[in-house]
Design a protein around this motif. Sequence first.
Motif, PDB file in Angstrom:
ATOM      1  N   ALA A  88     -18.842  26.599 -17.652  1.00 55.00           N
ATOM      2  CA  ALA A  88     -20.245  26.526 -17.219  1.00 55.00           C
ATOM      3  C   ALA A  88     -20.406  27.164 -15.844  1.00 55.00           C
ATOM      4  O   ALA A  88     -21.332  27.952 -15.615  1.00 55.00           O
ATOM      5  N   VAL A  89     -19.496  26.863 -14.938  1.00 56.44           N
ATOM      6  CA  VAL A  89     -19.555  27.430 -13.585  1.00 56.44           C
ATOM      7  C   VAL A  89     -19.450  28.952 -13.641  1.00 56.44           C
ATOM      8  O   VAL A  89     -20.220  29.665 -12.980  1.00 56.44           O
ATOM      9  N   LEU A  90     -18.523  29.457 -14.432  1.00 58.09           N
ATOM     10  CA  LEU A  90     -18.340  30.914 -14.529  1.00 58.09           C
ATOM     11  C   LEU A  90     -19.545  31.590 -15.176  1.00 58.09           C
ATOM     12  O   LEU A  90     -19.966  32.673 -14.742  1.00 58.09           O
ATOM     13  N   GLU A  91     -20.117  30.963 -16.182  1.00 54.47           N
ATOM     14  CA  GLU A  91     -21.313  31.515 -16.838  1.00 54.47           C
ATOM     15  C   GLU A  91     -22.506  31.530 -15.879  1.00 54.47           C
ATOM     16  O   GLU A  91     -23.287  32.482 -15.867  1.00 54.47           O
ATOM     17  N   ILE A  92     -22.637  30.488 -15.080  1.00 54.05           N
ATOM     18  CA  ILE A  92     -23.714  30.448 -14.086  1.00 54.05           C
ATOM     19  C   ILE A  92     -23.539  31.587 -13.089  1.00 54.05           C
ATOM     20  O   ILE A  92     -24.499  32.284 -12.753  1.00 54.05           O
ATOM     21  N   GLY A  93     -22.313  31.793 -12.637  1.00 55.22           N
ATOM     22  CA  GLY A  93     -22.035  32.906 -11.722  1.00 55.22           C
ATOM     23  C   GLY A  93     -22.427  34.243 -12.321  1.00 55.22           C
ATOM     24  O   GLY A  93     -23.038  35.091 -11.652  1.00 55.22           O
ATOM     25  N   GLU A  94     -22.103  34.454 -13.585  1.00 55.68           N
ATOM     26  CA  GLU A  94     -22.476  35.701 -14.257  1.00 55.68           C
ATOM     27  C   GLU A  94     -23.992  35.857 -14.304  1.00 55.68           C
ATOM     28  O   GLU A  94     -24.517  36.942 -14.076  1.00 55.68           O
ATOM     29  N   ASP A  95     -24.699  34.774 -14.604  1.00 56.05           N
ATOM     30  CA  ASP A  95     -26.164  34.838 -14.687  1.00 56.05           C
ATOM     31  C   ASP A  95     -26.813  35.070 -13.331  1.00 56.05           C
ATOM     32  O   ASP A  95     -27.886  35.661 -13.255  1.00 56.05           O
ATOM     33  N   LEU A  96     -26.172  34.591 -12.258  1.00 57.15           N
ATOM     34  CA  LEU A  96     -26.717  34.843 -10.930  1.00 57.15           C
ATOM     35  C   LEU A  96     -26.607  36.328 -10.573  1.00 57.15           C
ATOM     36  O   LEU A  96     -27.406  36.849  -9.813  1.00 57.15           O
ATOM     37  N   GLY A  97     -25.603  36.982 -11.134  1.00 55.23           N
ATOM     38  CA  GLY A  97     -25.436  38.412 -10.911  1.00 55.23           C
ATOM     39  C   GLY A  97     -24.846  38.718  -9.543  1.00 55.23           C
ATOM     40  O   GLY A  97     -24.416  37.839  -8.804  1.00 55.23           O
ATOM     41  N   GLY A  98     -24.845  39.988  -9.218  1.00 55.83           N
ATOM     42  CA  GLY A  98     -24.314  40.430  -7.936  1.00 55.83           C
ATOM     43  C   GLY A  98     -22.871  40.011  -7.750  1.00 55.83           C
ATOM     44  O   GLY A  98     -22.076  39.972  -8.691  1.00 55.83           O
ATOM     45  N   ILE A  99     -22.541  39.655  -6.534  1.00 53.44           N
ATOM     46  CA  ILE A  99     -21.176  39.270  -6.196  1.00 53.44           C
ATOM     47  C   ILE A  99     -20.726  38.025  -6.959  1.00 53.44           C
ATOM     48  O   ILE A  99     -19.542  37.849  -7.234  1.00 53.44           O
ATOM     49  N   TYR A 100     -21.677  37.165  -7.330  1.00 49.69           N
ATOM     50  CA  TYR A 100     -21.331  35.919  -8.025  1.00 49.69           C
ATOM     51  C   TYR A 100     -20.810  36.175  -9.431  1.00 49.69           C
ATOM     52  O   TYR A 100     -20.061  35.375  -9.976  1.00 49.69           O
ATOM     53  N   SER A 101     -21.184  37.307 -10.002  1.00 46.25           N
ATOM     54  CA  SER A 101     -20.684  37.636 -11.342  1.00 46.25           C
ATOM     55  C   SER A 101     -19.188  37.952 -11.317  1.00 46.25           C
ATOM     56  O   SER A 101     -18.535  37.918 -12.350  1.00 46.25           O
ATOM     57  N   LEU A 102     -18.653  38.227 -10.134  1.00 47.67           N
ATOM     58  CA  LEU A 102     -17.216  38.476 -10.021  1.00 47.67           C
ATOM     59  C   LEU A 102     -16.394  37.229 -10.326  1.00 47.67           C
ATOM     60  O   LEU A 102     -15.200  37.327 -10.612  1.00 47.67           O
ATOM     61  N   ALA A 103     -17.027  36.075 -10.288  1.00 48.38           N
ATOM     62  CA  ALA A 103     -16.315  34.833 -10.623  1.00 48.38           C
ATOM     63  C   ALA A 103     -15.752  34.891 -12.033  1.00 48.38           C
ATOM     64  O   ALA A 103     -14.768  34.216 -12.346  1.00 48.38           O
ATOM     65  N   SER A 104     -16.347  35.726 -12.891  1.00 44.92           N
ATOM     66  CA  SER A 104     -15.875  35.817 -14.274  1.00 44.92           C
ATOM     67  C   SER A 104     -14.438  36.311 -14.360  1.00 44.92           C
ATOM     68  O   SER A 104     -13.795  36.144 -15.391  1.00 44.92           O
ATOM     69  N   ILE A 105     -13.912  36.867 -13.281  1.00 48.64           N
ATOM     70  CA  ILE A 105     -12.502  37.288 -13.272  1.00 48.64           C
ATOM     71  C   ILE A 105     -11.579  36.095 -13.541  1.00 48.64           C
ATOM     72  O   ILE A 105     -10.498  36.249 -14.080  1.00 48.64           O
ATOM     73  N   PHE A 106     -12.054  34.898 -13.199  1.00 53.68           N
ATOM     74  CA  PHE A 106     -11.240  33.705 -13.414  1.00 53.68           C
ATOM     75  C   PHE A 106     -11.093  33.350 -14.889  1.00 53.68           C
ATOM     76  O   PHE A 106     -10.291  32.492 -15.248  1.00 53.68           O
TER      77      PHE A 106
END
Length: 147
Positions: A88-106
């Motif tokens: 859920a945290v990683l999906e939220i990061g992706e939806d926020l976009g920008g630098i936060y979408s980099l969280a998907s690397i995890f």
Amino acid sequence: MKTKNEITSFLANTATNKKIILFDGVCNLCNGAVQFIIKHDKKDVFRFVALQSDLGKEICIYIGVDQSKIDSIILYNPGVAYYYKSLAVLEIGEDLGGIYSLASIFKIFPEKLRNYIYDYIAKNRYKWYGKKESCMIPTPELKAKFL
């Protein structure tokens, strides 16, 4: 308690094209995360509801989340899927976009490992960040973001 049809209708009318974040409404860490997401949600993707609220409990039942698992953040994309814990945290990061979408690397790490770390933080969140007596009440400006 609302019926399944009433929840479906409510979500269709209230959260059209929005993803719903269910969060621990008394947790200071969770409330801080909600404030962060609201600030960075430039595309107005999310709506929020506390897990402890009647609606939060009804949505959990509606999507089939075991009530014993409501110690975690849940991201619900109506009609599509729901995500729990680290995903859920990683999906939220992706939806926020920008630098936060980099969280998907995890996502390269096994979900079991990610959730182990998530669970460790969740288990200690009240001790480290504190707890409120009741769920936060959104300001008038933020009321539209909450269900």
